[in-house]
Design a protein around this motif. Sequence first.
Motif, PDB file in Angstrom:
ATOM      1  N   GLU A 167      15.716  46.404  59.129  1.00 42.07           N
ATOM      2  CA  GLU A 167      16.973  47.137  59.030  1.00 42.07           C
ATOM      3  C   GLU A 167      18.092  46.256  58.494  1.00 42.07           C
ATOM      4  O   GLU A 167      19.018  46.718  57.845  1.00 42.07           O
ATOM      5  CB  GLU A 167      17.346  47.678  60.410  1.00 42.07           C
ATOM      6  CG  GLU A 167      18.302  48.859  60.396  1.00 42.07           C
ATOM      7  CD  GLU A 167      19.750  48.440  60.394  1.00 42.07           C
ATOM      8  OE1 GLU A 167      20.587  49.230  59.925  1.00 42.07           O
ATOM      9  OE2 GLU A 167      20.050  47.333  60.874  1.00 42.07           O
ATOM     10  N   PRO A 171      17.643  48.507  54.859  1.00 43.46           N
ATOM     11  CA  PRO A 171      17.740  49.691  55.724  1.00 43.46           C
ATOM     12  C   PRO A 171      17.191  50.944  55.065  1.00 43.46           C
ATOM     13  O   PRO A 171      16.713  51.850  55.750  1.00 43.46           O
ATOM     14  CB  PRO A 171      19.245  49.805  55.989  1.00 43.46           C
ATOM     15  CG  PRO A 171      19.896  49.054  54.881  1.00 43.46           C
ATOM     16  CD  PRO A 171      18.963  47.947  54.550  1.00 43.46           C
ATOM     17  N   GLY A 181      16.257  53.731  61.858  1.00 45.76           N
ATOM     18  CA  GLY A 181      17.184  52.649  61.568  1.00 45.76           C
ATOM     19  C   GLY A 181      18.475  52.739  62.351  1.00 45.76           C
ATOM     20  O   GLY A 181      19.026  51.719  62.775  1.00 45.76           O
ATOM     21  N   HIS A 185      20.204  49.881  64.658  1.00 45.73           N
ATOM     22  CA  HIS A 185      21.563  49.458  64.352  1.00 45.73           C
ATOM     23  C   HIS A 185      22.433  49.529  65.605  1.00 45.73           C
ATOM     24  O   HIS A 185      23.228  48.607  65.879  1.00 45.73           O
ATOM     25  CB  HIS A 185      22.144  50.343  63.248  1.00 45.73           C
ATOM     26  CG  HIS A 185      23.530  49.950  62.829  1.00 45.73           C
ATOM     27  ND1 HIS A 185      23.780  48.799  62.128  1.00 45.73           N
ATOM     28  CD2 HIS A 185      24.736  50.545  63.014  1.00 45.73           C
ATOM     29  CE1 HIS A 185      25.083  48.696  61.888  1.00 45.73           C
ATOM     30  NE2 HIS A 185      25.681  49.744  62.423  1.00 45.73           N
TER      31      HIS A 185
END
Length: 290
Positions: A167, A171, A181, A185
């Motif tokens: 990621e 990403p 993703g 995050h």
Amino acid sequence: MTLYSTFVSPFIDYGFMRRALVACIALALGSAPVGVLLMLRRMSLVGDAMSHAILPGAAVGFLIAGGLSLPAMGLGGLVAGLSIALLSGLISRTTALREDASFASFYLTSLALGVLIVSLKGSNIDLLHVLFGTILAIDPRALCLVGGIASLTIITLALIYRPLVAECFDPGFLRAVGGHGSLFHFLFLLLVVINLVASFEALGTLMAVGLMMLPAAVARLWAQTLPMMFAIAAATAAVSGYLGLVASFHFAVASGPTIILTASCIYGASLVLSPTGLVRRLYSRPHFNA
């Protein structure tokens, strides 16, 4: 003055110095790898903004506890930091503003609000402690909190290392293969926030990001692989904490700024001496192919 009395005796003779050193090592193990990932994601200034975003929550904890209660201020900072992270992500996805612009806007508002809250109900000394930290005043309960955050960070990074790196660098690929993703995050931002809360306990809101980003920059100058960057960043942060505490003890200066200045000196030396530094660039001979 012998080497023993200079570098060892302060930690043998004084419990507050031992606790401060353990806190620095815990911060190094937790914050430095997170700083490396922040740097590689080109989010270094976001880390600085987040360190100030926790200030209003810490100020509210200060008011509720009626003074400098590190657990209460840490909990308030955690809630405030996560709120700012979620709001910034929401704004970046629903408006034309990018996430870094949202963080910058919240950072300015949070810093002003936090300083105002503390200054209204506390003294100038309280404000200085909030802004610049009280690493020599860390008690066993706060030390357990810092150590727990470091342990949680290491375990989380080990569990989500591969998708987090994917990621970080690509990403789009992670979204294409259904890798969730956004979840990773968010988990990464959570790690940033909790490590900033731990650093806030020791270094204050103005320098909480110091042991996160300066060692990461040093590691980038010396290493090319991610595991080696993690190791160098953690070692740099730990050495900076140790030498900063030694210098602050013998010269009777503030510990937090001394630790950050020590990390800055290591960064400056790395700019000159590292494989990609100024010395290598000035004295390397160009090679010509026949």
